[in-house]
Design an enzyme around this catalytic site. Structure first.
Site, PDB file in Angstrom:
ATOM      1  N   VAL A 127       0.837  -1.205   0.000  1.00 50.32           N
ATOM      2  CA  VAL A 127       0.000   0.000   0.000  1.00 50.32           C
ATOM      3  C   VAL A 127       0.869   1.252   0.000  1.00 50.32           C
ATOM      4  O   VAL A 127       0.579   2.223  -0.715  1.00 50.32           O
ATOM      5  CB  VAL A 127      -0.962  -0.010   1.205  1.00 50.32           C
ATOM      6  CG1 VAL A 127      -1.732   1.301   1.285  1.00 50.32           C
ATOM      7  CG2 VAL A 127      -1.934  -1.183   1.096  1.00 50.32           C
ATOM      8  N   ALA A 130       2.218   1.759  -3.419  1.00 50.81           N
ATOM      9  CA  ALA A 130       1.187   2.306  -4.308  1.00 50.81           C
ATOM     10  C   ALA A 130       1.011   3.801  -4.065  1.00 50.81           C
ATOM     11  O   ALA A 130       0.805   4.578  -5.010  1.00 50.81           O
ATOM     12  CB  ALA A 130      -0.133   1.573  -4.085  1.00 50.81           C
ATOM     13  N   TYR A 131       1.103   4.218  -2.811  1.00 51.14           N
ATOM     14  CA  TYR A 131       0.979   5.632  -2.459  1.00 51.14           C
ATOM     15  C   TYR A 131       2.113   6.449  -3.081  1.00 51.14           C
ATOM     16  O   TYR A 131       1.873   7.502  -3.703  1.00 51.14           O
ATOM     17  CB  TYR A 131       0.991   5.762  -0.936  1.00 51.14           C
ATOM     18  CG  TYR A 131       1.065   7.168  -0.405  1.00 51.14           C
ATOM     19  CD1 TYR A 131      -0.041   8.011  -0.465  1.00 51.14           C
ATOM     20  CD2 TYR A 131       2.234   7.652   0.175  1.00 51.14           C
ATOM     21  CE1 TYR A 131       0.021   9.309   0.041  1.00 51.14           C
ATOM     22  CE2 TYR A 131       2.305   8.934   0.681  1.00 51.14           C
ATOM     23  CZ  TYR A 131       1.195   9.756   0.609  1.00 51.14           C
ATOM     24  OH  TYR A 131       1.269  11.039   1.107  1.00 51.14           O
ATOM     25  N   VAL A 132       3.340   5.961  -2.949  1.00 50.66           N
ATOM     26  CA  VAL A 132       4.491   6.680  -3.496  1.00 50.66           C
ATOM     27  C   VAL A 132       4.400   6.749  -5.022  1.00 50.66           C
ATOM     28  O   VAL A 132       4.677   7.789  -5.629  1.00 50.66           O
ATOM     29  CB  VAL A 132       5.801   6.010  -3.043  1.00 50.66           C
ATOM     30  CG1 VAL A 132       6.997   6.626  -3.757  1.00 50.66           C
ATOM     31  CG2 VAL A 132       5.975   6.149  -1.532  1.00 50.66           C
ATOM     32  N   LYS A 135       1.650   9.347  -5.968  1.00 53.51           N
ATOM     33  CA  LYS A 135       2.118  10.720  -5.790  1.00 53.51           C
ATOM     34  C   LYS A 135       3.115  11.097  -6.882  1.00 53.51           C
ATOM     35  O   LYS A 135       3.092  12.215  -7.416  1.00 53.51           O
ATOM     36  CB  LYS A 135       2.748  10.898  -4.402  1.00 53.51           C
ATOM     37  CG  LYS A 135       1.758  10.918  -3.252  1.00 53.51           C
ATOM     38  CD  LYS A 135       0.823  12.110  -3.336  1.00 53.51           C
ATOM     39  CE  LYS A 135      -0.008  12.276  -2.070  1.00 53.51           C
ATOM     40  NZ  LYS A 135      -1.034  13.349  -2.217  1.00 53.51           N
TER      41      LYS A 135
END
Length: 217
Positions: A127, A130-132, A135
Site C-alpha cells: 500500500v 502504491a501511495y508513493v 504521488k
C-alpha cells in the site's frame, strides 16, 4: 485571495483554511463527506460537497471557476488500500489540474510526499508503494502542464505546535519531520509568492524562518 482547497477536511487543509480565513481570504473547501461540512465551516471555509473520485470534469471546473489559486491537499488517508491511493492521490489530482485548465485558474499547489518519484524501497509495504507511485505520477502530470504549479513534499508529519522555522529546498534535503502547522503556514507563504513556481520542494522543520525560506526561492 480566493482559494479552493481540494481535500478540504484533511488535517493540513483545515489548518490552511484557518490561516487564510483569519486574514480575510475567501476559502472554498471541496469535501467528499457532507458530515464534514461543520468542521470546514468552523475553520472559516465554505464547504462544497464534491467527491473527486466520482465527479466529472465539468462539475469540478465549475467549483473552481473564479479561484485565484487551488491547493490539492486530498489523499486517500490511513486505512485505504492500493486502489484508492491511485484513485485519490493520482487520479483526483489529475482531475483537479484538468479543471484548473478548463476554468482558467493558473496557480495550483500540490501537496505531495517526500520520496515521491523514487522507486519504492525493496520490501516496502504494497500500500505504501502504491501511495508513493501515485504521488509520483501526479507530480509528473502536473509538471507537464502550462500552469503556475508548485509541488510541496513534506517530511513525516507531526501534530506538534508549529515552530515557524523550516528547511525548504529542492530535493534531496534529507529525511525529517515537519509539523502540520508549519506545512500550512508554508503553503500560505508560497501562495503569496507569485515568483515561486515550477518548483518541486522538500519541506522539513529547520532553522530558517518561513518567510525567509520562501523569499530565497
Amino acid at each position: 485571495m480566493n482559494v479552493v482547497i481540494a481535500g478540504g477536511h484533511g488535517q493540513i487543509a483545515l489548518r490552511l483554511a484557518r490561516l487564510l480565513a483569519a486574514r480575510g481570504d475567501t476559502v472554498l473547501s471541496l469535501i467528499r463527506n457532507p458530515d464534514h461540512a461543520g468542521d470546514v465551516r468552523a475553520a472559516g471555509a465554505g464547504p462544497v460537497v464534491c467527491d473527486l473520485e466520482q465527479a466529472g470534469l465539468d462539475e469540478v471546473a465549475a467549483e473552481v471557476t473564479g479561484a485565484e489559486a487551488i491547493v490539492f491537499a486530498a489523499g486517500a488517508g490511513p486505512g485505504s488500500g492500493a486502489g484508492r491511493k491511485d484513485s485519490v492521490d493520482r487520479a483526483a489530482s489529475v482531475l483537479v489540474a484538468d479543471a484548473a485548465e478548463r476554468a482558467g485558474v493558473r496557480r495550483l499547489l500540490q501537496v505531495s510526499a517526500m520520496g515521491a518519484g523514487e522507486p519504492p524501497r525493496a520490501g516496502t509495504d504494497e500500500v505504501w508503494a502504491a501511495y508513493v507511485r501515485a504521488k509520483g505520477a501526479a507530480e509528473e502530470d502536473l509538471r507537464a502542464r502550462d500552469l503556475d504549479w508548485l509541488i510541496l513534499r513534506p517530511g513525516r508529519l507531526t501534530d506538534d505546535p508549529g515552530t515557524g522555522r523550516v528547511r525548504l529546498a529542492e530535493p534531496p534535503i534529507g529525511r525529517g519531520e515537519v509539523t502540520r502547522d508549519d506545512v500550512a503556514a508554508v503553503i500560505v507563504a508560497l501562495l503569496d509568492a507569485p515568483g515561486a513556481r515550477h518548483r518541486t520542494l522538500d519541506l522539513i522543520n529547520g532553522g530558517t524562518p518561513i518567510a525567509d525560506a520562501v523569499a530565497v526561492l
